[in-house]
Design a protein around this motif. Structure first.
Motif, PDB file in Angstrom:
ATOM      1  N   THR A 110       3.639  10.044 -16.422  1.00 32.72           N
ATOM      2  CA  THR A 110       2.900   9.244 -15.441  1.00 32.72           C
ATOM      3  C   THR A 110       1.493   9.829 -15.420  1.00 32.72           C
ATOM      4  O   THR A 110       1.126  10.548 -14.510  1.00 32.72           O
TER       5      THR A 110
ATOM      6  N   ASP B 158       5.773  11.753  -9.858  1.00 37.14           N
ATOM      7  CA  ASP B 158       5.023  12.260 -10.999  1.00 37.14           C
ATOM      8  C   ASP B 158       5.904  13.077 -11.955  1.00 37.14           C
ATOM      9  O   ASP B 158       5.429  13.590 -12.955  1.00 37.14           O
TER      10      ASP B 158
ATOM     11  N   LEU C 126       6.019  16.774 -13.098  1.00 27.02           N
ATOM     12  CA  LEU C 126       5.187  17.205 -11.970  1.00 27.02           C
ATOM     13  C   LEU C 126       5.885  16.734 -10.688  1.00 27.02           C
ATOM     14  O   LEU C 126       5.828  15.554 -10.351  1.00 27.02           O
TER      15      LEU C 126
ATOM     16  N   ASP D 179       2.325  15.678  -7.001  1.00 23.51           N
ATOM     17  CA  ASP D 179       0.926  15.754  -7.406  1.00 23.51           C
ATOM     18  C   ASP D 179       0.012  15.427  -6.233  1.00 23.51           C
ATOM     19  O   ASP D 179      -0.287  14.271  -5.957  1.00 23.51           O
TER      20      ASP D 179
ATOM     21  N   LYS E 285       6.694  14.704 -18.604  1.00 23.66           N
ATOM     22  CA  LYS E 285       5.926  15.329 -17.514  1.00 23.66           C
ATOM     23  C   LYS E 285       6.825  15.455 -16.283  1.00 23.66           C
ATOM     24  O   LYS E 285       7.308  14.454 -15.752  1.00 23.66           O
TER      25      LYS E 285
ATOM     26  N   GLU F 103      -4.026  17.016 -14.095  1.00 21.98           N
ATOM     27  CA  GLU F 103      -3.179  18.182 -14.363  1.00 21.98           C
ATOM     28  C   GLU F 103      -2.082  17.906 -15.379  1.00 21.98           C
ATOM     29  O   GLU F 103      -1.599  18.823 -16.035  1.00 21.98           O
TER      30      GLU F 103
HETATM   31 ZN    ZN Z   1      -0.109  13.791 -12.010  1.00 21.90          ZN
END
Ligand code: ZN
Ligand code: BES
Ligand code: MN
Length: 495
Positions: free
Chosen positions: A375, A289, A268, A271, A266, A350
């Motif tokens: 995460t 994130d 991101l 976030d 992931k 998300e």
């Molecule tokens: Zn997140």
């Protein structure tokens, strides 16, 4: 840092400091006893005086040694001899590294690998010295005006006997690779989100591709994702001004037709929660994130350094999750790449939305196994705290392999059940599934969501919400689970 192995006798070594071990209940380690003899009993004097009891993690720096070519000696407590575990051995190493941090010492020789550590050989003991020192001495200075580092240490030599040289050399190579992979991950993760954007992550991946002949990198742009019908991933990035990237790295170290191990992280890069906006307290930590993505890069870095004979695909969906006039909204329904429709009930869930399309995308690589790291849920912190990463998966063999690797790597994981009863919580009145499963068992229902996109391969999921970074005073990335994944790959390479 320069790491090396030394087989010469102690008295022939030139260094600023020698590190030796002291037990709580037994005579000191053999190097300590050698040094004791050559310093007219200095070490026993210090022990008898009560300056050190040998408890694990205690340290005493003897910083002046009369009539000797030895500059300094660092005594390190190891605890009880018979119960010296891998964990305690590493704790003692940490204590040693920390004790040296604020001194002018530049070069050290470490004699701790001579201790018997339950279940571990010279390879592991050597490797741990490098991993632990590198970890303890890491400092994020990139964004400070004054970038002078706290530690002056430049060189660490691990003392090993001649007949263990080959094993120690393997440990040195693995240690360097994993330590650098961890540091690489930490440096990326500690960067603020205004620097470390999805585009920045993509550039880093391209950099790895340029560095290693066996690594090829492809960046999929939003238009490519559109062509692939990644409606779920794109819904998340809609609310952001930063273009999303799907970073794809291909490490070809194995035979041409060998099925690859796919690692999905992931990415991101910030976030905020989207329209389901997070509260202000601690929101800065949501720059972390992207730790799953950074760990995929760090693991590929380590794999390439070790030149592992495996094929590995790294996939990093990179995006921000922001509130915006064009952001997705609670109640919105989107169609994922798999064709399944998803009702967004909370835009802050998300991670699973960008991961599910990436899981579907992974099918085209005909993977041997797929491991995603994310995460993903605050609930993981509630369930397991900040000690192990959460492990869930659809294949017992793969989960057991990861558990075994985590033990060796000292990078713990704890398995949670993925029983079908939990899938009930993801039912939606309006779409094929909802993106949240209510307040119970949040880590499990998040994994349940992912499992619906991982039906066609052996798959495991690591929830690293509690382990990827530290909060509070020691706020900073940990580089986990790079050690675990590197060990898993080493084990796979060894058959
Ligand atoms: Zn997140
Ligand atoms: N990135 C967060 C998870 C997270 C929160 C990790 C705190 C570490 C610390 C994730 O995107 C998220 O916001 N998850 C939600 C899910 C919920 C809305 C079902 C959460 O955990 O609150
Ligand atoms: Mn979120």
């Amino acid at each position: 840092m320069d790491y090396s192995i030394e087989t010469a006798p102690l008295k022939e070594l030139q260094c600023d400091c020698i590190i030796v071990g002291v037990y709580q209940d037994s005579p000191v380690c053999s190097s300590a006893s050698t040094l004791n003899d050559s310093t007219q009993g200095l070490i026993s004097k210090i022990i008898n005086r009560g300056d050190i009891s040998g408890k694990n993690g205690e340290t005493v720096l003897i910083n002046s040694i009369p009539d000797s070519t030895i500059e300094r000696i660092l005594l390190v407590g190891l605890g009880e001899k018979a119960t010296l575990s891998g964990k305690n051995y590493r704790k003692a190493l940490f204590a040693a590294a920390n004790a040296l941090k604020k001194t002018p010492i530049k070069s050290v020789v470490c004699c701790l690998a001579e201790c018997d550590v339950q279940g571990y050989d010279w390879q592991w003991k050597t490797r741990s010295c490098i991993e632990v020192f590198n970890d303890a001495l890491y400092q994020f200075t990139q964004c400070k005006s004054d970038q002078t580092r706290e530690s002056k240490l430049e060189k660490l030599s691990v003392i090993v006997p001649d007949h263990e040289l080959a094993s120690a050399q393997m440990g040195l190579a693995q240690g360097r690779a994993i330590a650098e992979g961890v540091a690489y991950t930490k440096r990326l993760a500690d960067l603020p989100a205004n620097i470390c954007t999805p585009s920045y992550l993509a550039e880093q991946a391209v950099g790895l591709g340029n560095k290693y002949r066996k690594v090829d990198v492809t960046i999929l742009e939003e238009s490519d994702m559109q062509d692939l019908s990644m409606g779920s991933f794109l819904a998340v990035s809609r609310g952001s001004r930063q273009p999303a990237k799907l970073i794809s790295l291909n490490y070809q170290g194995g035979e041409k037709n060998a099925k690859p191990i796919v690692l999905i992280g992931k990415g991101l890069t910030f976030d905020a929660g989207g329209i389901s906006l997070k509260t202000a307290a601690g929101m800065d930590e949501m720059k972390y994130d992207m730790c799953g993505g950074a760990a995929v890069l760090g693991t590929l870095f380590a794999a390439a350094e070790m030149d592992l004979p495996l094929n590995i695909i790294g996939l990093i969906p990179a995006s921000e999750n922001m509130p915006d006039g064009d952001a997705n909204k609670p109640g919105d329904i989107l169609t994922s790449m798999s064709g399944k429709t998803i009702e967004i009930l909370n835009t802050d869930a998300e991670g699973r939305l960008i991961l599910c399309d990436t899981l579907t995308y992974a099918e085209r690589f005909n993977p041997d196994v797929v491991i995603d790291l994310a995460t993903l849920t605050g609930a993981c912190l509630v369930a397991l705290g900040r000690v192990p990463s959460g492990l869930l998966g659809n294949d017992d063999l793969l989960c057991n392999d990861l558990l075994a690797a985590s033990e060796t790597a000292n990078d713990s994981v704890w398995r949670l059940p993925l029983w079908e009863e939990y899938q009930e919580q993801l039912k939606s009145n309006f779409a094929d599934l909802a993106n949240v499963g209510g307040k119970d068992a949040g880590t499990i229902t998040a994994a349940c969501f992912l499992s619906q996109f991982a039906e066609n391969f052996r798959w495991a999921h690591l929830d690293i919400a509690g382990t990827a970074w530290r909060t509070g005073q020691a706020k900073g990335a940990t580089g986990r689970p790079v050690p675990l994944l590197s060990q898993y790959l080493i084990n796979r390479a060894n058959g």
